[in-house]
Each structure stands twice: as structure tokens, then as C-alpha cells.
Design a protein around this motif. Structure first.
Motif, PDB file in Angstrom:
ATOM      1  N   PHE A   1       0.574  -1.240   0.040  1.00 58.45           N
ATOM      2  CA  PHE A   1       0.078  -0.122  -0.062  1.00 58.45           C
ATOM      3  C   PHE A   1       0.988   1.339  -0.117  1.00 58.45           C
ATOM      4  CE2 PHE A   1       0.911  -1.034   4.329  1.00 58.45           C
ATOM      5  CZ  PHE A   1       1.195   0.163   4.884  1.00 58.45           C
ATOM      6  N   ASN A   2       0.334   2.454  -0.224  1.00 59.91           N
ATOM      7  CA  ASN A   2       0.956   3.703  -0.102  1.00 59.91           C
ATOM      8  C   ASN A   2       0.311   4.503   0.901  1.00 59.91           C
ATOM      9  OD1 ASN A   2       2.716   3.541  -2.939  1.00 59.91           O
ATOM     10  ND2 ASN A   2       0.543   3.418  -3.767  1.00 59.91           N
ATOM     11  N   TRP A   3       1.408   4.991   1.332  1.00 61.42           N
ATOM     12  CA  TRP A   3       1.013   5.940   2.780  1.00 61.42           C
ATOM     13  C   TRP A   3       1.922   7.252   2.445  1.00 61.42           C
ATOM     14  CZ3 TRP A   3      -2.945   5.963   5.722  1.00 61.42           C
ATOM     15  CH2 TRP A   3      -3.102   6.464   6.726  1.00 61.42           C
ATOM     16  N   PRO A   4       1.392   8.146   1.647  1.00 60.50           N
ATOM     17  CA  PRO A   4       2.047   9.048   1.121  1.00 60.50           C
ATOM     18  C   PRO A   4       2.072  10.434   1.923  1.00 60.50           C
ATOM     19  CG  PRO A   4      -0.191   9.300   0.258  1.00 60.50           C
ATOM     20  CD  PRO A   4      -0.035   8.083   1.054  1.00 60.50           C
ATOM     21  N   LYS A   5       1.358  10.773   3.089  1.00 61.79           N
ATOM     22  CA  LYS A   5       1.582  12.072   3.653  1.00 61.79           C
ATOM     23  C   LYS A   5       2.076  11.479   5.231  1.00 61.79           C
ATOM     24  CE  LYS A   5      -1.673  15.516   5.511  1.00 61.79           C
ATOM     25  NZ  LYS A   5      -3.132  15.776   6.032  1.00 61.79           N
ATOM     26  N   PRO A   6       3.319  12.271   5.213  1.00 64.07           N
ATOM     27  CA  PRO A   6       3.853  12.151   6.599  1.00 64.07           C
ATOM     28  C   PRO A   6       3.168  12.560   7.729  1.00 64.07           C
ATOM     29  CG  PRO A   6       5.017  13.832   5.422  1.00 64.07           C
ATOM     30  CD  PRO A   6       4.039  13.092   4.617  1.00 64.07           C
ATOM     31  N   GLU A   7       3.141  12.104   9.226  1.00 66.74           N
ATOM     32  CA  GLU A   7       2.619  12.354  10.235  1.00 66.74           C
ATOM     33  C   GLU A   7       3.403  12.675  11.232  1.00 66.74           C
ATOM     34  OE1 GLU A   7       0.149  13.579  13.079  1.00 66.74           O
ATOM     35  OE2 GLU A   7      -0.714  12.870  11.223  1.00 66.74           O
ATOM     36  N   LYS A   8       3.205  13.990  11.951  1.00 62.57           N
ATOM     37  CA  LYS A   8       4.069  14.420  13.045  1.00 62.57           C
ATOM     38  C   LYS A   8       4.385  13.289  14.277  1.00 62.57           C
ATOM     39  CE  LYS A   8       3.260  19.202  12.102  1.00 62.57           C
ATOM     40  NZ  LYS A   8       2.659  20.618  12.756  1.00 62.57           N
TER      41      LYS A   8
ATOM     42  N   LEU B   1      -0.771   1.549  12.244  1.00 60.36           N
ATOM     43  CA  LEU B   1      -1.465   1.563  10.989  1.00 60.36           C
ATOM     44  C   LEU B   1      -2.062   0.141  11.171  1.00 60.36           C
ATOM     45  CD1 LEU B   1       0.607   3.134   8.430  1.00 60.36           C
ATOM     46  CD2 LEU B   1      -1.186   4.248   9.799  1.00 60.36           C
ATOM     47  N   ARG B   2      -3.452  -0.291  11.192  1.00 62.36           N
ATOM     48  CA  ARG B   2      -3.946  -1.473  11.258  1.00 62.36           C
ATOM     49  C   ARG B   2      -3.857  -2.023   9.655  1.00 62.36           C
ATOM     50  NH1 ARG B   2      -4.758   2.852  13.570  1.00 62.36           N
ATOM     51  NH2 ARG B   2      -7.057   3.020  13.008  1.00 62.36           N
ATOM     52  N   VAL B   3      -3.399  -3.195   9.586  1.00 56.07           N
ATOM     53  CA  VAL B   3      -2.771  -3.889   8.446  1.00 56.07           C
ATOM     54  C   VAL B   3      -3.355  -5.395   8.615  1.00 56.07           C
ATOM     55  CG1 VAL B   3      -1.303  -2.289   7.636  1.00 56.07           C
ATOM     56  CG2 VAL B   3      -0.606  -4.296   8.993  1.00 56.07           C
ATOM     57  N   ARG B   4      -3.275  -6.102   7.405  1.00 51.40           N
ATOM     58  CA  ARG B   4      -3.224  -7.489   7.468  1.00 51.40           C
ATOM     59  C   ARG B   4      -2.658  -8.273   6.207  1.00 51.40           C
ATOM     60  NH1 ARG B   4      -9.660  -9.273   6.592  1.00 51.40           N
ATOM     61  NH2 ARG B   4      -9.760  -8.990   4.202  1.00 51.40           N
ATOM     62  N   HIS B   5      -2.042  -9.415   6.335  1.00 49.22           N
ATOM     63  CA  HIS B   5      -1.433 -10.024   5.490  1.00 49.22           C
ATOM     64  C   HIS B   5      -2.396 -10.319   4.227  1.00 49.22           C
ATOM     65  CE1 HIS B   5       1.750 -10.483   8.485  1.00 49.22           C
ATOM     66  NE2 HIS B   5       2.732 -10.543   7.440  1.00 49.22           N
TER      67      HIS B   5
ATOM     68  N   PHE C   1      -5.909  -1.180   6.039  1.00 49.46           N
ATOM     69  CA  PHE C   1      -7.469  -0.701   6.064  1.00 49.46           C
ATOM     70  C   PHE C   1      -7.494   0.503   5.683  1.00 49.46           C
ATOM     71  CE2 PHE C   1     -11.289   0.012   8.713  1.00 49.46           C
ATOM     72  CZ  PHE C   1     -12.006  -1.128   7.980  1.00 49.46           C
ATOM     73  N   GLN C   2      -8.653   0.697   4.993  1.00 49.43           N
ATOM     74  CA  GLN C   2      -8.774   2.118   4.404  1.00 49.43           C
ATOM     75  C   GLN C   2      -9.041   2.905   5.295  1.00 49.43           C
ATOM     76  OE1 GLN C   2      -7.969   2.703   1.024  1.00 49.43           O
ATOM     77  NE2 GLN C   2      -7.111   0.542   1.194  1.00 49.43           N
ATOM     78  N   HIS C   3      -9.943   2.943   6.175  1.00 51.42           N
ATOM     79  CA  HIS C   3     -10.292   3.906   7.355  1.00 51.42           C
ATOM     80  C   HIS C   3      -9.404   3.761   8.445  1.00 51.42           C
ATOM     81  CE1 HIS C   3     -12.465   6.966   9.311  1.00 51.42           C
ATOM     82  NE2 HIS C   3     -13.774   6.545   8.790  1.00 51.42           N
ATOM     83  N   GLN C   4      -8.541   4.708   8.840  1.00 51.37           N
ATOM     84  CA  GLN C   4      -7.935   4.507   9.922  1.00 51.37           C
ATOM     85  C   GLN C   4      -8.005   5.341  10.996  1.00 51.37           C
ATOM     86  OE1 GLN C   4      -4.648   2.538  10.457  1.00 51.37           O
ATOM     87  NE2 GLN C   4      -5.622   1.504   8.620  1.00 51.37           N
ATOM     88  N   GLY C   5      -9.253   5.835  10.952  1.00 50.58           N
ATOM     89  CA  GLY C   5      -9.801   6.610  12.080  1.00 50.58           C
ATOM     90  C   GLY C   5      -9.980   5.994  13.354  1.00 50.58           C
ATOM     91  N   SER C   6      -9.799   6.698  14.420  1.00 54.74           N
ATOM     92  CA  SER C   6      -9.720   6.384  15.866  1.00 54.74           C
ATOM     93  C   SER C   6     -10.792   5.701  16.649  1.00 54.74           C
ATOM     94  CB  SER C   6      -9.114   7.366  16.897  1.00 54.74           C
ATOM     95  OG  SER C   6      -9.951   8.487  16.859  1.00 54.74           O
TER      96      SER C   6
ATOM     97  N   TRP D   1     -10.743  -6.695  11.342  1.00 54.57           N
ATOM     98  CA  TRP D   1     -10.414  -6.987  10.256  1.00 54.57           C
ATOM     99  C   TRP D   1      -8.622  -7.369  10.038  1.00 54.57           C
ATOM    100  CZ3 TRP D   1      -6.660  -4.432   6.999  1.00 54.57           C
ATOM    101  CH2 TRP D   1      -6.811  -4.618   5.491  1.00 54.57           C
ATOM    102  N   GLY D   2      -7.972  -6.560  11.064  1.00 55.06           N
ATOM    103  CA  GLY D   2      -6.514  -6.664  10.730  1.00 55.06           C
ATOM    104  C   GLY D   2      -5.829  -7.525  11.516  1.00 55.06           C
ATOM    105  N   ASP D   3      -4.661  -8.106  11.170  1.00 58.67           N
ATOM    106  CA  ASP D   3      -3.963  -9.164  12.044  1.00 58.67           C
ATOM    107  C   ASP D   3      -2.833  -8.543  12.824  1.00 58.67           C
ATOM    108  OD1 ASP D   3      -2.322  -8.921   9.997  1.00 58.67           O
ATOM    109  OD2 ASP D   3      -2.535 -11.001   9.248  1.00 58.67           O
TER     110      ASP D   3
END
Length: 280
Positions: free
Chosen positions: A214-221, A226-230, A239-244, A252-254
Motif C-alpha cells: 500500500f501507499n502512505w504518502p502523507k507524513p505524520e508528526k 496502522l492497522r493492516v493484515r497479510h 485498512f482503508q479507514h484508519q480513524g480512531s 479486520w487486521g492481524d
């Protein structure tokens, strides 16, 4: 039939544990295998650390217990209390003796009295919500009145409003109210603390290298988890929506990508992956 050779099919004394060897180091968690190993050398009892006694509080008048009100009948602004259930389960999995103290109302005096009472009977007071800067966030001033606040806010995402300190003789830990923030800060910060209280020496979450698909183009301070899965190709999907508040991402993620502040991720980059199975 073949004639057995001399010494064949014999278990020699000391082939598993040599005389003078350390069998179970102090701080070792007593897994089923560890208990079996202790029994194999004739030990019926082992010195162990006492289970931490944890008082668990939720905060906020907007919280509703599941099963008490149907979804279509929820009052405006009300939400179901999800944090209470996953936090209690996570604490129990870590061997804690948990007292579910229910919900703190949005009242300063009631919050002070509840925290004072709990601190006298527990090693740790753990709250969820109430440590931000809203008008009805009374936990922070209550802790400052009863003890001290050593940390308030941390540069991770999700999970910025994280607090810790002391209330009386008890440790205080204040988690964010947003579900994913509360979940992640517990795994990354509270879990190591509780393990260390029980004498475990190596408590840092263990990560492995993995390929980001995946791409994560915007750096965060802030440092991000990040929730992900294999996927079937062996890489990690995001996971497309990373909201808290999107608790679906944790089911969904592992696991999570431990992503340093100020950096981007391009498809194919090597990232650090922490499996949920390592943390639960």
C-alpha cells in the motif's frame, strides 16, 4: 527383527536438563509448557508474582451498556460502551484481578471520590476517556487533586490523550475514549507496564520486517500504528479507514505497522509489523 544397538532408545540422565542449569528464569510467564517443565523435575510449587489488582473505570454520561437500549432508541449523542469489554478481557488475559468499577459520571466530586476509593484497594487504576480537554473531562483534575500526573498526551496516533501518574498508593493510567485509541495504547503502553509489574523482563512488543502493499504518502508528526493484515502474496494490506473510532479495523487486521513520525510509505517498502497475536 533388528537387534538394538547399545545405548539405543535410552533417555540418559541430564539429556534435557543438566545439573546446575537454570530451568525457568525469574520473570518467565507460566505457559502450559513451562508448567509441564517444572513438573518434570518434581516441582509441585513455584514462587510467583502476585496478580496485579486493577480497578477499571469507564467515563462519560454518553455511554450506554449494550443490551439496555435498542440501537434505534439510543438518545442523541449516546454511544454503546465498547471499551469496557475489550479492556476487561485484555486485563484478564494478562493475569490481572479486575474490578469492573462501572462508569464515572461527568461530575468532578463523584470522580474524585471513586478514584480515591479504588486507589486504596488496587495496585492500578485504569480509566478510559475523560483525559482530554473538554468541559466534562474530570479525570485529569481529579488525579492531580489526589496524587500526581506524570504524563499527559503522547506523540502517537491513534492515542494522543494518554495519561499516567499516581492516585494515592496506586498507579494511575488514563486511556483515550476513542475505541481504537484505547485499544492501541493499551497494547503498546499498558501491556508492557503490567507485565513488568509481574516481573517479566522483556516486555517490548516484538516487530518483524514485512513488505507494504500500500501507499502512505502523507507524513505524520506523530508515530503511527496502522492497522493492516497479510494478503495471499505475503505482503501487508492497509485498512482503508484508519480513524480512531473505527473499531472494525482491529478485527479486520492481524496487526499494526509501527510507522515512525515524519516518514512516508511506498508500495514495496519494508516496514515493521507487530502481530496482534504477539500482543494478546
Amino acid at each position: 527383527q533388528a537387534v538394538p544397538r547399545a545405548g539405543q532408545n535410552i533417555r540418559r540422565a541430564g539429556e534435557d536438563i543438566a545439573q546446575g542449569a537454570v530451568v525457568l528464569r525469574a520473570g518467565t510467564r507460566l505457559t502450559p509448557a513451562a508448567l509441564g517443565l517444572a513438573a518434570s523435575i518434581g516441582l509441585a510449587r513455584l514462587p510467583v508474582a502476585r496478580r496485579p489488582r486493577v480497578a477499571l473505570f469507564s467515563t462519560g454520561d454518553e455511554l450506554v451498556m449494550p443490551g439496555t437500549v435498542a440501537p434505534e432508541s439510543l438518545p442523541p449523542g449516546a454511544i454503546y460502551n465498547s471499551n469496557r469489554f475489550f479492556l476487561r478481557t485484555l486485563l484478564q488475559r494478562l493475569g490481572c484481578e479486575v474490578t469492573d468499577c462501572g462508569n464515572l459520571p461527568d461530575q468532578r466530586e463523584a470522580t474524585v471520590e471513586a478514584l480515591r476509593s479504588a486507589s486504596g484497594r488496587h495496585d492500578v487504576v485504569l480509566t478510559s476517556g475523560g483525559v482530554s480537554v473538554g468541559e466534562e473531562d474530570h479525570v485529569k483534575p481529579a488525579v492531580q487533586q489526589l496524587g500526581r500526573l506524570d504524563l499527559w498526551q503522547i506523540a502517537i496516533k491513534p492515542g494522543k490523550p494518554f495519561a499516567c501518574g499516581r492516585v494515592g498508593d496506586a498507579y494511575f493510567i488514563g486511556l483515550p475514549g476513542n475505541p481504537v485509541s484505547s485499544f492501541i495504547t493499551f497494547l503498546m503502553l499498558v501491556r508492557p507496564f503490567l507485565l513488568r509489574l509481574q516481573g517479566v523482563p522483556d516486555v517490548a512488543p516484538k516487530s518483524v520486517a514485512a513488505s507494504a502493499h500500500f501507499n502512505w504518502p502523507k507524513p505524520e508528526k506523530r508515530r503511527e500504528f496502522l492497522r493492516v493484515r497479510h494478503n495471499a502474496a505475503g505482503g501487508l494490506d492497509l485498512f482503508q479507514h484508519q480513524g480512531s473510532g473505527v473499531l472494525t479495523s482491529t478485527v479486520w487486521g492481524d496487526g499494526v505497522v509501527d510507522h515512525p513520525a515524519g516518514q512516508t510509505i511506498a508500495h514495496g517498502d519494508v516496514v515493521r509489523f507487530i502481530a496482534f497475536s504477539e500482543l494478546m
